[in-house]
Write a protein that holds these residues in place. Sequence first.
Motif, PDB file in Angstrom:
ATOM      1  N   HIS A  21     -80.104  -6.135 -23.199  1.00 47.78           N
ATOM      2  CA  HIS A  21     -79.759  -6.891 -21.994  1.00 47.78           C
ATOM      3  C   HIS A  21     -79.230  -8.286 -22.332  1.00 47.78           C
ATOM      4  CE1 HIS A  21     -80.966  -4.190 -18.753  1.00 47.78           C
ATOM      5  NE2 HIS A  21     -81.981  -3.814 -19.517  1.00 47.78           N
ATOM      6  N   THR A  22     -79.835  -8.906 -23.341  1.00 45.95           N
ATOM      7  CA  THR A  22     -79.360 -10.233 -23.757  1.00 45.95           C
ATOM      8  C   THR A  22     -77.945 -10.141 -24.312  1.00 45.95           C
ATOM      9  OG1 THR A  22     -81.611 -10.978 -24.277  1.00 45.95           O
ATOM     10  CG2 THR A  22     -79.796 -12.186 -25.288  1.00 45.95           C
ATOM     11  N   ALA A  23     -77.712  -9.142 -25.163  1.00 54.51           N
ATOM     12  CA  ALA A  23     -76.386  -8.971 -25.763  1.00 54.51           C
ATOM     13  C   ALA A  23     -75.336  -8.706 -24.693  1.00 54.51           C
ATOM     14  CB  ALA A  23     -76.415  -7.834 -26.784  1.00 54.51           C
ATOM     15  N   VAL A  24     -75.646  -7.819 -23.757  1.00 52.26           N
ATOM     16  CA  VAL A  24     -74.690  -7.489 -22.699  1.00 52.26           C
ATOM     17  C   VAL A  24     -74.354  -8.730 -21.879  1.00 52.26           C
ATOM     18  CG1 VAL A  24     -74.381  -6.224 -20.538  1.00 52.26           C
ATOM     19  CG2 VAL A  24     -75.292  -5.048 -22.545  1.00 52.26           C
ATOM     20  N   ARG A  25     -75.383  -9.505 -21.531  1.00 55.30           N
ATOM     21  CA  ARG A  25     -75.152 -10.714 -20.727  1.00 55.30           C
ATOM     22  C   ARG A  25     -74.215 -11.668 -21.456  1.00 55.30           C
ATOM     23  NH1 ARG A  25     -77.478 -15.473 -21.143  1.00 55.30           N
ATOM     24  NH2 ARG A  25     -79.255 -14.685 -22.358  1.00 55.30           N
ATOM     25  N   LEU A  26     -74.482 -11.911 -22.726  1.00 59.36           N
ATOM     26  CA  LEU A  26     -73.655 -12.846 -23.496  1.00 59.36           C
ATOM     27  C   LEU A  26     -72.241 -12.304 -23.721  1.00 59.36           C
ATOM     28  CD1 LEU A  26     -76.292 -14.053 -26.133  1.00 59.36           C
ATOM     29  CD2 LEU A  26     -75.371 -15.345 -24.197  1.00 59.36           C
ATOM     30  N   PHE A  27     -72.136 -11.020 -24.007  1.00 64.93           N
ATOM     31  CA  PHE A  27     -70.814 -10.433 -24.224  1.00 64.93           C
ATOM     32  C   PHE A  27     -69.962 -10.501 -22.961  1.00 64.93           C
ATOM     33  CE2 PHE A  27     -72.733  -7.415 -27.625  1.00 64.93           C
ATOM     34  CZ  PHE A  27     -72.627  -8.403 -28.588  1.00 64.93           C
ATOM     35  N   LEU A  28     -70.593 -10.244 -21.811  1.00 65.30           N
ATOM     36  CA  LEU A  28     -69.842 -10.276 -20.557  1.00 65.30           C
ATOM     37  C   LEU A  28     -69.439 -11.705 -20.189  1.00 65.30           C
ATOM     38  CD1 LEU A  28     -71.807  -7.676 -18.381  1.00 65.30           C
ATOM     39  CD2 LEU A  28     -69.649  -7.355 -19.606  1.00 65.30           C
ATOM     40  N   GLU A  29     -70.284 -12.657 -20.557  1.00 69.93           N
ATOM     41  CA  GLU A  29     -69.979 -14.050 -20.240  1.00 69.93           C
ATOM     42  C   GLU A  29     -68.875 -14.606 -21.132  1.00 69.93           C
ATOM     43  OE1 GLU A  29     -73.654 -16.099 -20.743  1.00 69.93           O
ATOM     44  OE2 GLU A  29     -74.482 -15.467 -18.804  1.00 69.93           O
ATOM     45  N   ARG A  30     -68.890 -14.248 -22.426  1.00 76.02           N
ATOM     46  CA  ARG A  30     -68.018 -14.927 -23.388  1.00 76.02           C
ATOM     47  C   ARG A  30     -67.108 -14.005 -24.194  1.00 76.02           C
ATOM     48  NH1 ARG A  30     -72.689 -17.844 -26.452  1.00 76.02           N
ATOM     49  NH2 ARG A  30     -71.027 -18.089 -27.992  1.00 76.02           N
ATOM     50  N   GLY A  31     -67.306 -12.705 -24.060  1.00 72.28           N
ATOM     51  CA  GLY A  31     -66.509 -11.780 -24.846  1.00 72.28           C
ATOM     52  C   GLY A  31     -67.237 -11.347 -26.107  1.00 72.28           C
ATOM     53  N   PHE A  32     -67.064 -10.102 -26.479  1.00 69.33           N
ATOM     54  CA  PHE A  32     -67.780  -9.544 -27.629  1.00 69.33           C
ATOM     55  C   PHE A  32     -67.551 -10.340 -28.907  1.00 69.33           C
ATOM     56  CE2 PHE A  32     -67.940  -6.685 -31.307  1.00 69.33           C
ATOM     57  CZ  PHE A  32     -69.214  -6.156 -31.176  1.00 69.33           C
ATOM     58  N   ASP A  33     -66.301 -10.691 -29.177  1.00 68.52           N
ATOM     59  CA  ASP A  33     -65.960 -11.347 -30.442  1.00 68.52           C
ATOM     60  C   ASP A  33     -66.410 -12.803 -30.499  1.00 68.52           C
ATOM     61  OD1 ASP A  33     -64.718  -9.051 -31.474  1.00 68.52           O
ATOM     62  OD2 ASP A  33     -62.850  -9.535 -30.407  1.00 68.52           O
ATOM     63  N   ASN A  34     -66.810 -13.366 -29.375  1.00 65.86           N
ATOM     64  CA  ASN A  34     -67.170 -14.788 -29.322  1.00 65.86           C
ATOM     65  C   ASN A  34     -68.680 -15.027 -29.331  1.00 65.86           C
ATOM     66  OD1 ASN A  34     -64.421 -15.547 -29.127  1.00 65.86           O
ATOM     67  ND2 ASN A  34     -64.461 -15.093 -26.936  1.00 65.86           N
ATOM     68  N   VAL A  35     -69.443 -13.972 -29.533  1.00 69.86           N
ATOM     69  CA  VAL A  35     -70.905 -14.091 -29.553  1.00 69.86           C
ATOM     70  C   VAL A  35     -71.412 -13.620 -30.907  1.00 69.86           C
ATOM     71  CG1 VAL A  35     -73.070 -13.336 -28.509  1.00 69.86           C
ATOM     72  CG2 VAL A  35     -71.053 -13.699 -27.072  1.00 69.86           C
ATOM     73  N   SER A  36     -72.280 -14.415 -31.527  1.00 72.71           N
ATOM     74  CA  SER A  36     -72.836 -14.041 -32.834  1.00 72.71           C
ATOM     75  C   SER A  36     -74.185 -13.348 -32.667  1.00 72.71           C
ATOM     76  CB  SER A  36     -73.010 -15.285 -33.705  1.00 72.71           C
ATOM     77  OG  SER A  36     -74.044 -16.115 -33.190  1.00 72.71           O
ATOM     78  N   VAL A  37     -74.587 -12.637 -33.699  1.00 71.83           N
ATOM     79  CA  VAL A  37     -75.902 -11.989 -33.684  1.00 71.83           C
ATOM     80  C   VAL A  37     -77.000 -13.048 -33.615  1.00 71.83           C
ATOM     81  CG1 VAL A  37     -77.514 -10.573 -35.022  1.00 71.83           C
ATOM     82  CG2 VAL A  37     -75.086  -9.942 -34.905  1.00 71.83           C
ATOM     83  N   ALA A  38     -76.786 -14.189 -34.267  1.00 68.95           N
ATOM     84  CA  ALA A  38     -77.776 -15.270 -34.233  1.00 68.95           C
ATOM     85  C   ALA A  38     -77.983 -15.778 -32.811  1.00 68.95           C
ATOM     86  CB  ALA A  38     -77.327 -16.417 -35.132  1.00 68.95           C
ATOM     87  N   GLU A  39     -76.911 -15.847 -32.036  1.00 70.35           N
ATOM     88  CA  GLU A  39     -77.021 -16.304 -30.649  1.00 70.35           C
ATOM     89  C   GLU A  39     -77.770 -15.281 -29.796  1.00 70.35           C
ATOM     90  OE1 GLU A  39     -73.105 -19.027 -29.849  1.00 70.35           O
ATOM     91  OE2 GLU A  39     -72.771 -16.909 -30.296  1.00 70.35           O
ATOM     92  N   ILE A  40     -77.568 -14.008 -30.083  1.00 73.77           N
ATOM     93  CA  ILE A  40     -78.293 -12.963 -29.360  1.00 73.77           C
ATOM     94  C   ILE A  40     -79.772 -13.042 -29.689  1.00 73.77           C
ATOM     95  CG2 ILE A  40     -78.604 -10.462 -29.147  1.00 73.77           C
ATOM     96  CD1 ILE A  40     -75.541 -10.259 -29.773  1.00 73.77           C
ATOM     97  N   ALA A  42     -81.444 -15.671 -30.643  1.00 74.56           N
ATOM     98  CA  ALA A  42     -81.997 -16.854 -29.986  1.00 74.56           C
ATOM     99  C   ALA A  42     -82.219 -16.601 -28.499  1.00 74.56           C
ATOM    100  CB  ALA A  42     -81.065 -18.045 -30.191  1.00 74.56           C
ATOM    101  N   GLY A  43     -81.284 -15.916 -27.871  1.00 71.60           N
ATOM    102  CA  GLY A  43     -81.404 -15.627 -26.445  1.00 71.60           C
ATOM    103  C   GLY A  43     -82.559 -14.711 -26.116  1.00 71.60           C
ATOM    104  N   ALA A  44     -82.929 -13.859 -27.083  1.00 71.65           N
ATOM    105  CA  ALA A  44     -84.041 -12.931 -26.870  1.00 71.65           C
ATOM    106  C   ALA A  44     -85.335 -13.428 -27.496  1.00 71.65           C
ATOM    107  CB  ALA A  44     -83.681 -11.558 -27.448  1.00 71.65           C
ATOM    108  N   ASN A  45     -85.289 -14.620 -28.076  1.00 72.17           N
ATOM    109  CA  ASN A  45     -86.476 -15.233 -28.701  1.00 72.17           C
ATOM    110  C   ASN A  45     -87.031 -14.399 -29.845  1.00 72.17           C
ATOM    111  OD1 ASN A  45     -86.642 -17.574 -26.957  1.00 72.17           O
ATOM    112  ND2 ASN A  45     -87.410 -16.201 -25.356  1.00 72.17           N
ATOM    113  N   VAL A  46     -86.133 -13.892 -30.675  1.00 72.22           N
ATOM    114  CA  VAL A  46     -86.549 -13.155 -31.868  1.00 72.22           C
ATOM    115  C   VAL A  46     -85.706 -13.663 -33.036  1.00 72.22           C
ATOM    116  CG1 VAL A  46     -87.174 -11.095 -30.547  1.00 72.22           C
ATOM    117  CG2 VAL A  46     -84.868 -11.294 -31.526  1.00 72.22           C
ATOM    118  N   SER A  47     -86.016 -13.208 -34.243  1.00 69.55           N
ATOM    119  CA  SER A  47     -85.245 -13.603 -35.418  1.00 69.55           C
ATOM    120  C   SER A  47     -83.993 -12.740 -35.540  1.00 69.55           C
ATOM    121  CB  SER A  47     -86.088 -13.443 -36.687  1.00 69.55           C
ATOM    122  OG  SER A  47     -86.319 -12.065 -36.951  1.00 69.55           O
ATOM    123  N   LYS A  48     -83.046 -13.255 -36.296  1.00 74.72           N
ATOM    124  CA  LYS A  48     -81.821 -12.500 -36.549  1.00 74.72           C
ATOM    125  C   LYS A  48     -82.152 -11.186 -37.254  1.00 74.72           C
ATOM    126  CE  LYS A  48     -77.274 -13.040 -38.740  1.00 74.72           C
ATOM    127  NZ  LYS A  48     -76.392 -13.991 -39.483  1.00 74.72           N
TER     128      LYS A  48
END
Length: 215
Positions: A21-40, A42-48
């Motif tokens: 859900h975190t990944a989908v939200r970020l991808f839809l907001e900014r585009g798949f290529d513009n979101v890093s795994v580290a940002e996902i 952080a958004g889910a409060n877990v480690s990379k």
Amino acid sequence: MTQEPGLRERKKSETRSALWHTAVRLFLERGFDNVSVAEIAAGANVSKMTVFNYFPAKEDLILAPMEAHVGEPARVVRDRAVGENVIEALRRHFLTALRERDPVVGLSDDPKILSVHRLILDTPTLRHGAMAMRERNEHLLVAEFERVVGRPGDLACRLAASQILNVRQILVARTTERLAAGATADEVYPVAVAEAEAAFKQLAEGLGDFGMREG
């Protein structure tokens, strides 16, 4: 004290869902290529590393639900009832998925699911991944057909598998297009059923004896 397996599995499922859900939200907001795994992460409060434990590649964060269905057509053929021909088994399975509003056949009007469909189509990396899954599905279905007819390498098996998966893909695309245009799943359902019935009837007629072989 060791946690019960049920609780452990539930927590894993919750973490997996939160990451998706975190990944989908970020991808839809900014585009798949513009979101890093580290940002996902952080958004889910877990480690990379936790992200990669659940999803080995960034693409898997979107395509994992589709991955679960790879090999499904072949399994339907393999597990069909004695005396049931392969086209009828695949038809029955497709209609059941429509009735259950399964996203795998496109009949889900959940806005997030519709947005994910569009994201896949609009993102070359994801589109390529989805096509690769389709190719694996075809390979597995060909192998199952070869087992059914007892003729490894038979061209008819490859042609039949390709036709069936192409028909499924067209049916899913038509349903998804209607939902994207604003129709509800309940409104689309009878049309999707009618088109599926007609399509599988044509498949049965076109494939002839091959489609009617019994297990």
